[in-house]
Write an enzyme that holds these catalytic residues in place. Structure first.
Site, PDB file in Angstrom:
ATOM      1  N   HIS A  41       0.827  -1.211   0.000  1.00  0.00           N
ATOM      2  CA  HIS A  41       0.000   0.000   0.000  1.00  0.00           C
ATOM      3  C   HIS A  41       0.859   1.257   0.000  1.00  0.00           C
ATOM      4  O   HIS A  41       0.746   2.096   0.906  1.00  0.00           O
ATOM      5  CB  HIS A  41      -0.939  -0.005   1.203  1.00  0.00           C
ATOM      6  CG  HIS A  41      -2.052  -0.996   1.082  1.00  0.00           C
ATOM      7  ND1 HIS A  41      -3.005  -0.950   0.106  1.00  0.00           N
ATOM      8  CD2 HIS A  41      -2.348  -2.095   1.822  1.00  0.00           C
ATOM      9  CE1 HIS A  41      -3.853  -1.953   0.238  1.00  0.00           C
ATOM     10  NE2 HIS A  41      -3.472  -2.679   1.273  1.00  0.00           N
ATOM     11  N   ARG A  65       6.697  -5.996   3.238  1.00  0.00           N
ATOM     12  CA  ARG A  65       5.422  -6.533   2.749  1.00  0.00           C
ATOM     13  C   ARG A  65       5.426  -6.461   1.230  1.00  0.00           C
ATOM     14  O   ARG A  65       5.512  -5.369   0.654  1.00  0.00           O
ATOM     15  CB  ARG A  65       4.228  -5.771   3.321  1.00  0.00           C
ATOM     16  CG  ARG A  65       2.908  -6.327   2.767  1.00  0.00           C
ATOM     17  CD  ARG A  65       1.719  -6.038   3.642  1.00  0.00           C
ATOM     18  NE  ARG A  65       1.372  -4.632   3.699  1.00  0.00           N
ATOM     19  CZ  ARG A  65       0.352  -4.146   4.400  1.00  0.00           C
ATOM     20  NH1 ARG A  65      -0.410  -4.963   5.119  1.00  0.00           N
ATOM     21  NH2 ARG A  65       0.097  -2.850   4.416  1.00  0.00           N
ATOM     22  N   ASP A  79      15.945 -10.766  -2.336  1.00  0.00           N
ATOM     23  CA  ASP A  79      17.298 -10.450  -2.813  1.00  0.00           C
ATOM     24  C   ASP A  79      17.792  -9.071  -2.346  1.00  0.00           C
ATOM     25  O   ASP A  79      18.982  -8.776  -2.440  1.00  0.00           O
ATOM     26  CB  ASP A  79      17.370 -10.538  -4.346  1.00  0.00           C
ATOM     27  CG  ASP A  79      17.570 -11.977  -4.829  1.00  0.00           C
ATOM     28  OD1 ASP A  79      17.750 -12.879  -3.983  1.00  0.00           O
ATOM     29  OD2 ASP A  79      17.548 -12.205  -6.061  1.00  0.00           O
ATOM     30  N   GLU A 143      -6.392 -12.000   6.583  1.00  0.00           N
ATOM     31  CA  GLU A 143      -7.101 -10.718   6.596  1.00  0.00           C
ATOM     32  C   GLU A 143      -8.338 -10.761   5.713  1.00  0.00           C
ATOM     33  O   GLU A 143      -8.749  -9.744   5.153  1.00  0.00           O
ATOM     34  CB  GLU A 143      -6.168  -9.571   6.188  1.00  0.00           C
ATOM     35  CG  GLU A 143      -5.425  -9.776   4.885  1.00  0.00           C
ATOM     36  CD  GLU A 143      -4.579  -8.569   4.506  1.00  0.00           C
ATOM     37  OE1 GLU A 143      -4.682  -7.511   5.121  1.00  0.00           O
ATOM     38  OE2 GLU A 143      -3.821  -8.690   3.523  1.00  0.00           O
ATOM     39  N   ASP A 169      -8.624  -5.115   6.394  1.00  0.00           N
ATOM     40  CA  ASP A 169      -9.126  -5.953   5.300  1.00  0.00           C
ATOM     41  C   ASP A 169     -10.096  -7.011   5.819  1.00  0.00           C
ATOM     42  O   ASP A 169     -11.084  -7.341   5.142  1.00  0.00           O
ATOM     43  CB  ASP A 169      -7.964  -6.626   4.556  1.00  0.00           C
ATOM     44  CG  ASP A 169      -7.397  -5.713   3.487  1.00  0.00           C
ATOM     45  OD1 ASP A 169      -8.193  -5.146   2.716  1.00  0.00           O
ATOM     46  OD2 ASP A 169      -6.169  -5.550   3.429  1.00  0.00           O
TER      47      ASP A 169
END
Ligand code: 3PY
Ligand code: MG
Length: 247
Positions: A41, A65, A79, A143, A169
């Protein structure tokens, strides 16, 4: 920071959603135990994530996230050299297995072997490959009400280190968007917590304000996540102006 698995004490964290390295640095020197760098987000790029990792150093646990449950995103984010990932919206055991497969090097999974910041661009290659499957923190978000219905099977998936509850959510999937104190939302969140405790798996939860989160710490939450950099900045300016523009 090397993850201290199994997690023995609650970790207090906050969200980085802004690209400014100064914001990441400020957060890292205030004493948080962990930070969630949010690519789901926000407009953060992989380069922004690497910058945040560079300035925060190893003082705190840095979890990124990813935008979604996607093998390509997961390998590119891992990575960067973060300490772990948080994968949003995992609703079934099959989706949870996909997260593990994307996150672990063969033979445990099918993460592709590359050479990047995580491997110190070369000299750290062997060390990183030896430790990655064990040390990286793999977290998934429950969620959505579908994830709650499937929670028993999800909790059986090996290789997940923690569940993370997304109250916003979750409430939206129940037709109760943002009504976090609605009894149905509260009781659904309790089901997730109880199931995690029973399975012996840590859980985390997010909240915007610190005071209501105190009870989460007493309740046994491990990955407490409080506030977002952008809204903290916004609110502090609103507070200043609400005082100075009063007269
Ligand atoms: C939610 O509440 O949905 C979240 O994802 C919190 O980070
Ligand atoms: Mg969410």
């Amino acid at each position: 920071m090397k993850a201290e698995k199994p997690f023995s004490k609650p970790l207090i964290g906050t969200i980085i959603s802004m690209a400014s390295p100064q914001v990441a640095e400020i957060i890292s020197i205030t004493g948080f135990d962990w930070v969630m760098i949010d690519m789901e987000h926000s407009s953060l790029s992989l380069e922004n994530v690497e910058n945040a990792l560079q300035v925060t150093g190893e003082k705190l646990l840095r979890i990124v996230r990813v935008p979604g449950n996607d093998e390509i995103w997961i390998k590119r984010v891992l990575d960067t050299g973060c300490d772990g990932i948080l994968v949003p919206m995992v609703n079934t055991a099959e989706e949870a297995r996909r997260v593990v497969q994307s996150s672990k090097y063969p033979l445990e999974g099918k993460r592709s072997v590359g050479l990047a910041r995580a491997h110190k661009f070369g000299p750290g290659f062997t060390d990183y490959l030896e430790g990655a499957n064990k040390n990286l923190v793999i977290m998934i978000q429950i969620e959505n009400i579908e994830g709650v219905r499937n929670i028993d099977a999800i909790l059986e998936v090996k290789g997940i280190d923690s569940i993370f509850i997304g109250p916003y959510d979750l409430s939206a999937s129940m037709g109760l968007t943002g009504q976090l104190s609605h009894p149905d939302v509260v009781s659904t969140i309790k089901i997730i917590k109880d199931k995690c405790r029973k399975a012996g798996l840590p859980y985390g939860i997010f909240g915007m304000k610190a005071e209501p989160m105190l009870s989460e710490l007493n309740d046994g939450c491990t990955f407490l996540l409080c506030g977002v950099d952008s809204s903290n900045l916004l609110n502090s300016y609103i507070d200043i102006l609400s005082v100075l523009k009063k007269r």
